[in-house]
Design an enzyme around this catalytic site. Structure first.
Site, PDB file in Angstrom:
ATOM      1  N   GLU A   1       1.522   0.427   9.974  1.00  0.00           N
ATOM      2  CA  GLU A   1       0.079   0.124   9.938  1.00  0.00           C
ATOM      3  C   GLU A   1      -0.744   1.276  10.522  1.00  0.00           C
ATOM      4  OE1 GLU A   1      -1.339  -3.797  10.192  1.00  0.00           O
ATOM      5  OE2 GLU A   1       0.648  -4.658   9.876  1.00  0.00           O
TER       6      GLU A   1
ATOM      7  N   THR B   1       7.198  -4.560   4.283  1.00  0.00           N
ATOM      8  CA  THR B   1       7.703  -5.571   5.220  1.00  0.00           C
ATOM      9  C   THR B   1       7.460  -6.966   4.635  1.00  0.00           C
ATOM     10  OG1 THR B   1       7.121  -4.072   7.008  1.00  0.00           O
ATOM     11  CG2 THR B   1       7.624  -6.341   7.642  1.00  0.00           C
TER      12      THR B   1
ATOM     13  N   GLY C   1      -5.079  -5.913  10.757  1.00  0.00           N
ATOM     14  CA  GLY C   1      -3.624  -5.788  10.920  1.00  0.00           C
ATOM     15  C   GLY C   1      -3.251  -5.058  12.197  1.00  0.00           C
TER      16      GLY C   1
ATOM     17  N   TRP D   1       8.833   0.562   1.968  1.00  0.00           N
ATOM     18  CA  TRP D   1       8.656   0.020   3.329  1.00  0.00           C
ATOM     19  C   TRP D   1       7.824  -1.258   3.316  1.00  0.00           C
ATOM     20  CZ3 TRP D   1      12.224   1.849   6.090  1.00  0.00           C
ATOM     21  CH2 TRP D   1      12.550   3.208   6.092  1.00  0.00           C
TER      22      TRP D   1
ATOM     23  N   LEU E   1       0.840  -1.203   0.000  1.00  0.00           N
ATOM     24  CA  LEU E   1       0.000   0.000   0.000  1.00  0.00           C
ATOM     25  C   LEU E   1       0.878   1.258   0.000  1.00  0.00           C
ATOM     26  CD1 LEU E   1      -2.930   1.223   0.363  1.00  0.00           C
ATOM     27  CD2 LEU E   1      -2.519   1.162   2.826  1.00  0.00           C
TER      28      LEU E   1
END
Ligand code: CAA
Length: 380
Positions: free
Chosen positions: A363, A158, A242, A156, A125
């Site tokens: 998040e 992950t 999340g 970024w 995202l």
């Protein structure tokens, strides 16, 4: 509200606690120092069914509830914060949206091997210009016949360096703002999917993340996850789950810091007695334990609401906001309890401070959680 865990929930907690004691705690400092991907730990997560905790068994998961999931993430993160977030990304950010929005064919291809832990998934995202403002996506997908051509970049990400597939968010109609966003399931082996080396970070050094460049990546239209134009809702509802995972991760890191401080305070002596006999230290321990318990209750409430199928955006954000800020406060106090040794790389206290800090950012930053909470408070 029932505060008693079921037998199954206690079992998974015990299994994860033992795994953390035997295999994570002895290795976590080494993985952090070497910035090493915790390969053996990820393999064991798969063996224990921890990469698809709440995915039904028919789709390769363990078929457990989200309370089990939160308890498991807390225990794993108590052992190793990096392993905790790797587990959280595959479960919450990848398997969960495929389970919720995927077609049967997509579930067979993009869920079963991932929930079994044979493959790993990630979530694309964030972009250089679309972090907190997630609707400002610049990555573009253009339809040509039965496929889409995707160009753009993500950062970024992950688990990105190790992932076999990604839930990728793109703009299919810029004129429609957040209603022009579409999610795709993309194998990372697709030509034009280019990963950069792992990012250099302050903490969670074992949980590799990276930038991804997408150059004319061709994806069949059948790989759209959900409906065209509904990607923003896929992203937001995925993050509702999340954020429970990150709250539980924060809780685990905070608990690791607290437990180390408790142990050390019995060993270290000043003024002729163990430091835990000084009220200054006792009050710190009391605050740490109280805040961790409160964070756990918020986290389990959000997980329980998810299990009941209730809208839990506000409760997930409250859990994530509180648990992440508690984790940082607790980790800092734990370092203080250790005095000079807390600042040394010979102890784990400094790693816990570094690992806790990111939970206030990814998040959705603490500020974004406050936006979600206040928007829900004010909407009625
Ligand atoms: N579930 C379903 N739909 C939702 C929703 C939810 N939780 N939240 C919002 N929506 C819908 C709204 O109903 C609305 O739809 P309608 O227009 O049809 O009514 C639409 O989405 C837009 O909602 P908002 O107006 O509230 O959206 P916004 O643009 O003002 O922003 C935001 C909302 C909360 C700020 C959002 O952009 C956000 O959460 N930003 C943070 C992004 C984030 O958390 N990024 C983390 C990246 S992942 C990561 O970090 C992974 C990692 O490394 C581990």
């Amino acid at each position: 509200m029932n505060f008693e865990l079921t037998e199954v929930q206690r079992d998974i907690q015990k299994t994860c606690r033992e795994f953390a004691l035997k295999e994570l705690i002895p290795n976590a400092r080494k993985w952090d120092e070497a910035h090493a991907w915790p390969e053996s730990a990820v393999k064991k997560l798969a063996e224990l069914g921890l990469l698809g905790v709440a995915v039904p068994e028919q789709y390769g998961g363990a078929g457990l509830d989200n309370v089990c999931y939160a308890l498991a993430i807390e225990e794993i993160s108590r052992g190793c914060g990096s392993t905790g977030v790797i587990m959280s990304v595959n479960n919450s950010l990848y398997c969960d949206p495929v389970m919720k929005f995927g077609t049967e064919a997509q579930k067979q291809e993009f869920l079963v091997p991932f929930a079994r832990g044979e493959k790993l998934g990630c979530f694309g995202l964030t972009e250089p210009e679309a972090g907190s403002d997630a609707a400002a996506q610049q990555t573009v997908a253009v339809r040509k016949g039965d496929e889409y051509i995707i160009n753009g970049s993500k950062n970024w990400i992950t688990v990105g360096p190790k992932a076999d597939a990604i839930v990728l968010f793109t703009m299919t109609d810029k004129s429609k703002g957040n209603k022009g966003i579409t999610a795709f399931l993309v194998p990372t082996s697709t030509p034009g999917f280019n990963r950069q080396p792992p990012d250099k970070k302050m903490g969670i050094n074992g949980a590799w993340s990276c930038t991804i460049y997408l150059e004319d990546v061709k994806v069949p239209a059948k790989n759209i996850l959900g409906k065209e134009g509904e990607g923003f809702k896929v992203a937001m509802s995925t993050l509702d789950g999340g954020r429970i995972g990150i709250a539980a991760q924060a809780l685990g890191i905070g608990r690791a810091a607290y437990e180390e401080a408790l142990r050390y305070s019995g060993e270290r002596k000043t003024f002729g007695k163990p430091i835990r006999d000084h009220q200054a230290i006792q009050f710190m321990l009391a605050d740490m334990a109280t805040e961790l318990d409160a964070a756990r209750l918020l986290t389990l409430r959000a997980a329980l609401m998810k299990d009941k199928g209730e809208r839990h955006s506000q409760q997930s954000s409250m859990a994530k906001l509180f648990a992440s800020e508690v984790a940082s406060r607790v980790a800092n106090k734990a370092l203080q309890v250790h005095g000079g040794m807390g600042y040394s790389k010979e102890m784990d206290a400094e790693r816990h401070v570094r690992d806790a800090r990111i939970t206030e950012i990814y998040e959705g930053t603490s500020e974004i959680q406050r936006i979600v909470i206040s928007a829900n408070l004010l909407k009625d």
